[in-house]
Design a protein around this motif. Structure first.
Motif, PDB file in Angstrom:
ATOM      1  N   VAL A   1       0.842  -1.202   0.000  1.00  0.00           N
ATOM      2  CA  VAL A   1       0.000   0.000   0.000  1.00  0.00           C
ATOM      3  C   VAL A   1       0.877   1.252   0.000  1.00  0.00           C
ATOM      4  N   ILE A   2       1.919   1.253   0.794  1.00  0.00           N
ATOM      5  CA  ILE A   2       2.837   2.405   0.822  1.00  0.00           C
ATOM      6  C   ILE A   2       3.462   2.603  -0.556  1.00  0.00           C
ATOM      7  N   ASP A   3       3.917   1.519  -1.184  1.00  0.00           N
ATOM      8  CA  ASP A   3       4.506   1.626  -2.522  1.00  0.00           C
ATOM      9  C   ASP A   3       3.504   2.231  -3.517  1.00  0.00           C
ATOM     10  N   VAL A   4       2.276   1.741  -3.500  1.00  0.00           N
ATOM     11  CA  VAL A   4       1.249   2.258  -4.423  1.00  0.00           C
ATOM     12  C   VAL A   4       1.007   3.743  -4.156  1.00  0.00           C
ATOM     13  N   LEU A   5       0.876   4.113  -2.887  1.00  0.00           N
ATOM     14  CA  LEU A   5       0.650   5.519  -2.553  1.00  0.00           C
ATOM     15  C   LEU A   5       1.822   6.398  -2.983  1.00  0.00           C
ATOM     16  N   LEU A   6       3.029   5.887  -2.872  1.00  0.00           N
ATOM     17  CA  LEU A   6       4.203   6.662  -3.283  1.00  0.00           C
ATOM     18  C   LEU A   6       4.257   6.841  -4.798  1.00  0.00           C
ATOM     19  N   VAL A   7       3.868   5.830  -5.565  1.00  0.00           N
ATOM     20  CA  VAL A   7       3.809   5.984  -7.018  1.00  0.00           C
ATOM     21  C   VAL A   7       2.720   6.988  -7.382  1.00  0.00           C
ATOM     22  N   LEU A   8       1.597   6.950  -6.698  1.00  0.00           N
ATOM     23  CA  LEU A   8       0.542   7.940  -6.936  1.00  0.00           C
ATOM     24  C   LEU A   8       1.022   9.350  -6.575  1.00  0.00           C
ATOM     25  N   LEU A   9       1.777   9.473  -5.497  1.00  0.00           N
ATOM     26  CA  LEU A   9       2.349  10.765  -5.119  1.00  0.00           C
ATOM     27  C   LEU A   9       3.296  11.264  -6.209  1.00  0.00           C
ATOM     28  N   PHE A  10       4.140  10.393  -6.712  1.00  0.00           N
ATOM     29  CA  PHE A  10       5.043  10.736  -7.808  1.00  0.00           C
ATOM     30  C   PHE A  10       4.256  11.307  -8.991  1.00  0.00           C
ATOM     31  N   ALA A  11       3.187  10.622  -9.381  1.00  0.00           N
ATOM     32  CA  ALA A  11       2.375  11.072 -10.512  1.00  0.00           C
ATOM     33  C   ALA A  11       1.675  12.396 -10.207  1.00  0.00           C
TER      34      ALA A  11
ATOM     35  N   ALA B   1       1.589  21.754 -14.313  1.00  0.00           N
ATOM     36  CA  ALA B   1       0.288  22.449 -14.380  1.00  0.00           C
ATOM     37  C   ALA B   1      -0.786  21.623 -15.083  1.00  0.00           C
ATOM     38  N   LEU B   2      -0.759  20.325 -14.852  1.00  0.00           N
ATOM     39  CA  LEU B   2      -1.795  19.449 -15.401  1.00  0.00           C
ATOM     40  C   LEU B   2      -2.844  19.196 -14.323  1.00  0.00           C
ATOM     41  N   ASP B   3      -4.053  18.885 -14.748  1.00  0.00           N
ATOM     42  CA  ASP B   3      -5.127  18.669 -13.776  1.00  0.00           C
ATOM     43  C   ASP B   3      -4.867  17.436 -12.929  1.00  0.00           C
ATOM     44  N   ALA B   4      -5.356  17.477 -11.718  1.00  0.00           N
ATOM     45  CA  ALA B   4      -5.159  16.375 -10.770  1.00  0.00           C
ATOM     46  C   ALA B   4      -5.979  15.149 -11.140  1.00  0.00           C
ATOM     47  N   VAL B   5      -7.022  15.346 -11.955  1.00  0.00           N
ATOM     48  CA  VAL B   5      -7.897  14.237 -12.333  1.00  0.00           C
ATOM     49  C   VAL B   5      -7.114  13.158 -13.092  1.00  0.00           C
ATOM     50  N   GLY B   6      -6.085  13.554 -13.806  1.00  0.00           N
ATOM     51  CA  GLY B   6      -5.335  12.617 -14.627  1.00  0.00           C
ATOM     52  C   GLY B   6      -4.219  11.879 -13.910  1.00  0.00           C
ATOM     53  N   VAL B   7      -4.205  11.911 -12.580  1.00  0.00           N
ATOM     54  CA  VAL B   7      -3.131  11.239 -11.840  1.00  0.00           C
ATOM     55  C   VAL B   7      -3.053   9.763 -12.209  1.00  0.00           C
ATOM     56  N   LEU B   8      -4.185   9.089 -12.273  1.00  0.00           N
ATOM     57  CA  LEU B   8      -4.161   7.662 -12.634  1.00  0.00           C
ATOM     58  C   LEU B   8      -3.695   7.450 -14.063  1.00  0.00           C
ATOM     59  N   GLU B   9      -4.010   8.403 -14.943  1.00  0.00           N
ATOM     60  CA  GLU B   9      -3.544   8.325 -16.327  1.00  0.00           C
ATOM     61  C   GLU B   9      -2.014   8.344 -16.383  1.00  0.00           C
ATOM     62  N   THR B  10      -1.410   9.156 -15.538  1.00  0.00           N
ATOM     63  CA  THR B  10       0.041   9.230 -15.470  1.00  0.00           C
ATOM     64  C   THR B  10       0.623   8.041 -14.705  1.00  0.00           C
ATOM     65  N   ALA B  11      -0.058   7.612 -13.666  1.00  0.00           N
ATOM     66  CA  ALA B  11       0.488   6.602 -12.763  1.00  0.00           C
ATOM     67  C   ALA B  11       0.345   5.169 -13.260  1.00  0.00           C
ATOM     68  N   TRP B  12      -0.669   4.858 -14.066  1.00  0.00           N
ATOM     69  CA  TRP B  12      -0.957   3.450 -14.356  1.00  0.00           C
ATOM     70  C   TRP B  12       0.222   2.665 -14.933  1.00  0.00           C
ATOM     71  N   PRO B  13       1.048   3.241 -15.826  1.00  0.00           N
ATOM     72  CA  PRO B  13       2.166   2.416 -16.317  1.00  0.00           C
ATOM     73  C   PRO B  13       3.146   2.044 -15.201  1.00  0.00           C
ATOM     74  N   PHE B  14       3.362   2.976 -14.292  1.00  0.00           N
ATOM     75  CA  PHE B  14       4.300   2.723 -13.198  1.00  0.00           C
ATOM     76  C   PHE B  14       3.684   1.808 -12.139  1.00  0.00           C
ATOM     77  N   LEU B  15       2.390   1.934 -11.919  1.00  0.00           N
ATOM     78  CA  LEU B  15       1.704   1.006 -11.007  1.00  0.00           C
ATOM     79  C   LEU B  15       1.748  -0.413 -11.569  1.00  0.00           C
ATOM     80  N   THR B  16       1.600  -0.532 -12.885  1.00  0.00           N
ATOM     81  CA  THR B  16       1.700  -1.851 -13.525  1.00  0.00           C
ATOM     82  C   THR B  16       3.095  -2.432 -13.310  1.00  0.00           C
ATOM     83  N   GLY B  17       4.116  -1.606 -13.522  1.00  0.00           N
ATOM     84  CA  GLY B  17       5.491  -2.054 -13.290  1.00  0.00           C
ATOM     85  C   GLY B  17       5.732  -2.427 -11.842  1.00  0.00           C
ATOM     86  N   LEU B  18       5.168  -1.636 -10.934  1.00  0.00           N
ATOM     87  CA  LEU B  18       5.312  -1.913  -9.508  1.00  0.00           C
ATOM     88  C   LEU B  18       4.701  -3.266  -9.150  1.00  0.00           C
TER      89      LEU B  18
END
Length: 138
Positions: free
Chosen positions: A26-36, A44-61
């Motif tokens: 859970v900590i690892d997932v939260l840290l990848v989300l924080l990174f994104a 200056a991108l919207d916060a709504v797209g955090v998962l859009e940015t994070a999903w490739p790295f979450l998959t790798g994690l």
């Protein structure tokens, strides 16, 4: 006379308790989300797209957790922690390439550095705390 049951300590070399792995994941997932999230805010991108940015790295994690058997050693730094970090970055960047997202050299370097600090840093902190606690035990 009162006696207490002997306490046992884990064998030398064991870097984590198996029961702690869900919390570490859970900590690892939260840290990848924080990174994104921080990356999106920095650009200056919207916060709504955090998962859009994070999903490739979450998959790798998650792939790294499975391949490197992190539930057995969730806070180990070497070799599993380093392997997890590199797997997260390499798979994340590879997936970004496959979907046509950017992988500029500066982004790769920032990603390597930031995820090293986050994913390896919390493990180093956990190991330091465990070592300090072990030294205080009688």
């Amino acid at each position: 006379m009162h006696t207490t049951a002997p306490t046992t300590t884990p064998p030398t070399g064991r870097t984590g308790r198996r029961s702690s792995w869900p919390a570490v994941l859970v900590i690892d997932v939260l840290l990848v989300l924080l990174f994104a999230a921080v990356g999106r805010r920095t650009h200056a991108l919207d916060a709504v797209g955090v998962l859009e940015t994070a999903w490739p790295f979450l998959t790798g994690l998650l792939l790294g957790w499975a391949v490197w058997q992190l539930p057995r050693h969730p806070v180990g730094l070497w070799p599993r922690g380093v392997a997890l970090w590199l797997t997260t970055v390499v798979v994340g960047m590879g997936l970004r390439v496959l979907v046509g997202e950017g992988t500029a050299p500066s982004f790769v370097l920032v990603t390597l550095g930031t995820l090293a600090v986050l994913l390896l840093g919390h493990r180093a902190l956990a190991l330091t705390v465990r070592a300090a606690r072990a030294r205080r035990r009688p």
